[in-house]
Design an enzyme around this catalytic site. Sequence first.
Site, PDB file in Angstrom:
ATOM      1  N   GLU A 192       3.816   0.006  -2.384  1.00  0.00           N
ATOM      2  CA  GLU A 192       4.581   1.262  -2.474  1.00  0.00           C
ATOM      3  C   GLU A 192       4.845   1.701  -1.047  1.00  0.00           C
ATOM      4  O   GLU A 192       3.956   2.243  -0.385  1.00  0.00           O
ATOM      5  CB  GLU A 192       3.766   2.333  -3.211  1.00  0.00           C
ATOM      6  CG  GLU A 192       3.395   1.980  -4.642  1.00  0.00           C
ATOM      7  CD  GLU A 192       4.580   2.032  -5.595  1.00  0.00           C
ATOM      8  OE1 GLU A 192       5.690   2.382  -5.175  1.00  0.00           O
ATOM      9  OE2 GLU A 192       4.374   1.699  -6.769  1.00  0.00           O
ATOM     10  N   CYS A 219       7.305   9.958   0.503  1.00  0.00           N
ATOM     11  CA  CYS A 219       8.061   8.701   0.501  1.00  0.00           C
ATOM     12  C   CYS A 219       9.402   8.891  -0.189  1.00  0.00           C
ATOM     13  O   CYS A 219      10.361   8.211   0.131  1.00  0.00           O
ATOM     14  CB  CYS A 219       7.241   7.617  -0.170  1.00  0.00           C
ATOM     15  SG  CYS A 219       6.592   8.140  -1.744  1.00  0.00           S
TER      16      CYS A 219
HETATM   17  P1  NAD Z   1       0.277   3.338   7.237  1.00  0.00           P
HETATM   18  O1  NAD Z   1       1.010   2.168   6.685  1.00  0.00           O
HETATM   19  O2  NAD Z   1       0.155   3.489   8.676  1.00  0.00           O
HETATM   20  O3  NAD Z   1      -1.227   3.357   6.665  1.00  0.00           O
HETATM   21  C1  NAD Z   1      -1.510   3.322   5.299  1.00  0.00           C
HETATM   22  C2  NAD Z   1      -2.904   2.785   5.091  1.00  0.00           C
HETATM   23  O4  NAD Z   1      -2.954   1.428   5.536  1.00  0.00           O
HETATM   24  C3  NAD Z   1      -3.992   3.527   5.858  1.00  0.00           C
HETATM   25  O5  NAD Z   1      -5.131   3.619   5.036  1.00  0.00           O
HETATM   26  C4  NAD Z   1      -4.253   2.604   7.044  1.00  0.00           C
HETATM   27  O6  NAD Z   1      -5.551   2.713   7.577  1.00  0.00           O
HETATM   28  C5  NAD Z   1      -4.062   1.228   6.408  1.00  0.00           C
HETATM   29  N1  NAD Z   1      -3.694   0.154   7.324  1.00  0.00           N
HETATM   30  C6  NAD Z   1      -3.028   0.258   8.492  1.00  0.00           C
HETATM   31  N2  NAD Z   1      -2.855  -0.977   9.031  1.00  0.00           N
HETATM   32  C7  NAD Z   1      -3.408  -1.853   8.165  1.00  0.00           C
HETATM   33  C8  NAD Z   1      -3.534  -3.282   8.152  1.00  0.00           C
HETATM   34  N3  NAD Z   1      -3.047  -4.045   9.130  1.00  0.00           N
HETATM   35  N4  NAD Z   1      -4.157  -3.863   7.093  1.00  0.00           N
HETATM   36  C9  NAD Z   1      -4.637  -3.116   6.075  1.00  0.00           C
HETATM   37  N5  NAD Z   1      -4.569  -1.774   6.049  1.00  0.00           N
HETATM   38  C10 NAD Z   1      -3.949  -1.147   7.079  1.00  0.00           C
HETATM   39  O7  NAD Z   1       0.975   4.605   6.544  1.00  0.00           O
HETATM   40  P2  NAD Z   1       0.652   6.151   6.750  1.00  0.00           P
HETATM   41  O8  NAD Z   1       1.139   6.539   8.104  1.00  0.00           O
HETATM   42  O9  NAD Z   1      -0.748   6.444   6.363  1.00  0.00           O
HETATM   43  O10 NAD Z   1       1.611   6.785   5.609  1.00  0.00           O
HETATM   44  C11 NAD Z   1       2.956   6.985   5.795  1.00  0.00           C
HETATM   45  C12 NAD Z   1       3.793   5.870   5.177  1.00  0.00           C
HETATM   46  O11 NAD Z   1       3.456   5.669   3.811  1.00  0.00           O
HETATM   47  C13 NAD Z   1       5.269   6.207   5.161  1.00  0.00           C
HETATM   48  O12 NAD Z   1       6.027   5.091   5.555  1.00  0.00           O
HETATM   49  C14 NAD Z   1       5.548   6.529   3.712  1.00  0.00           C
HETATM   50  O13 NAD Z   1       6.864   6.378   3.287  1.00  0.00           O
HETATM   51  C15 NAD Z   1       4.632   5.610   3.000  1.00  0.00           C
HETATM   52  N6  NAD Z   1       4.362   6.108   1.644  1.00  0.00           N
HETATM   53  C16 NAD Z   1       4.882   5.423   0.540  1.00  0.00           C
HETATM   54  C17 NAD Z   1       4.680   5.907  -0.738  1.00  0.00           C
HETATM   55  C18 NAD Z   1       5.226   5.203  -1.945  1.00  0.00           C
HETATM   56  O14 NAD Z   1       4.694   5.423  -3.027  1.00  0.00           O
HETATM   57  N7  NAD Z   1       6.240   4.375  -1.840  1.00  0.00           N
HETATM   58  C19 NAD Z   1       3.955   7.062  -0.934  1.00  0.00           C
HETATM   59  C20 NAD Z   1       3.461   7.721   0.184  1.00  0.00           C
HETATM   60  C21 NAD Z   1       3.651   7.226   1.467  1.00  0.00           C
END
Ligand code: NAD
Length: 473
Positions: free
Chosen positions: A244, A278
């Site tokens: 997502e 998102c």
């Molecule tokens: P992010 O991708 O930076 O982090 C999300 C999670 O992934 C965190 O828990 C982080 O610690 C972990 N993470 C980071 N690098 C990783 C790796 N290499 N391997 C495994 N885990 C890792 O996102 P964010 O800044 O926390 O959230 C914002 C983003 O999330 C935006 O792009 C937003 O659009 C998206 N989002 C999508 C939805 C959806 O349902 N489509 C919903 C909410 C947010």
Amino acid sequence: MIEHREYYADGRFRPASGTARLPLASPTDGRSLGVVVACSAADVDLAIASAQRALPAWSASSLDERRQALQRLRLELEARAPGIIQSLAIEIGCPVWLGRLMQLPMPLKGLELATAGLDRIQWRETIGNGVVERVPAGVVAAITPWNFPLHQMVAKIAAAIGAGCTLVLKPSEVAPGAARQLFDALDACGLPPGVVNLVWGGPDVGEQLVSHPHVRHISFTGSTTVGRRIMATAAEGLKPVTLELGGKSAAVVLDDADLDTAIPAVVRMSMANSGQACVSQSRLIVPARLAPQVVERFAAALEAWPLGDPLVEATRLGPVATAAQHRRVIEMIERAGVEGAELLLGGAQPPAGLEHGCYVRPTLFGKVRPEMEIARHEVFGPVVALLAYDTEGEAAELANATTYGLSGAVWSADAHRATAFARGLNTGQVVINGAAQNLATPFGGWGDSGFGRENGRFGIEDLLRYRALHGAV
Ligand code: NAD
């Protein structure tokens, strides 16, 4: 000062033994709030082993046991509502108003829909001499972001409980309060030890989960960049992923739409949670001749969105969640100006009286062309790009001129016309004339917004596999 150092495995909280201390800072004024103590690799292994041990019994649990677990969790969460809303305001700057309106009701509804979803799944089907069964995928690794943290965690946990899977969650290191309170609620539910587990940490802990051989499905919500990396790592172990990811959703106003209804609704769908959603409608596509009226109404609607302290009842827009996010949003606003977009409202200057927090003024850009960064990339802040069209065909082209495909909206006086237009949009969901988003429908994206579906029975089905038994009785 908050110190989150207890992870959860084998049915109890335990002190994390990692060396990393992840700092928590207030988005309101930058002061230190405390730390999250990361799990060591041994802690993560222990949590996965606990999920692996619990799997045989939980995957054989009855639908009644799963239903009761989901119902108990709903009650336990509801009892913790005030504390959760408070920690979302303190940690990510979400106004308490929005906490009550969305952050809490969404996961509560999600639990209800997962419960109802159990009875809508065809768990077993006979086809000639074959019996087709739907069986749990195994141990699930869930990795979640900070913007609607409770909803995102509960969506994955409810699906796993419903599917008969066990799960290890790594929540966002930015919003640990909601995760801790969720696990207090889960602990109080009396689930068998190991069904749900919690680990703390950043990307390294996430990567350990994704690559661990005992993890059989990865459910990730977050950025497209991280989603790509997770999928590449998961490919090594041939593990299915639910992704997502981000979005660049468009609200399309057709030429017969009632602007007095449409524009305040688009403001709500682009500004709520300071644009950190998102599904945020960060592109507004309007007939060129109506653009001046749209801008006027946009400015008027923003008056109902006062910026301020998220703990104050009247606040509608809090700060963005982190200093890094603040910098990113301000830089994107500045670059949009350099690229030639016209600043119509807001801008990169800090709002008066709120210079010390991660506050961003609600911002609207005009004269946006589809190739500009502001039209193509997710900002994740209260920033909207206005694009103008002359024909309906051009409107559809503009709406589809993105690699993302998460959500969108269409406005028209004629619901049939709006529905026909919606069918031409390359996106996982479209809201027609401001309809309430129905959480019983599948949620998820196309293209760079990912794949797999969450919510209700669709979220549970995502974590099931088919097994065909030939000649079974
Ligand atoms: P992010 O991708 O930076 O982090 C999300 C999670 O992934 C965190 O828990 C982080 O610690 C972990 N993470 C980071 N690098 C990783 C790796 N290499 N391997 C495994 N885990 C890792 O996102 P964010 O800044 O926390 O959230 C914002 C983003 O999330 C935006 O792009 C937003 O659009 C998206 N989002 C999508 C939805 C959806 O349902 N489509 C919903 C909410 C947010």
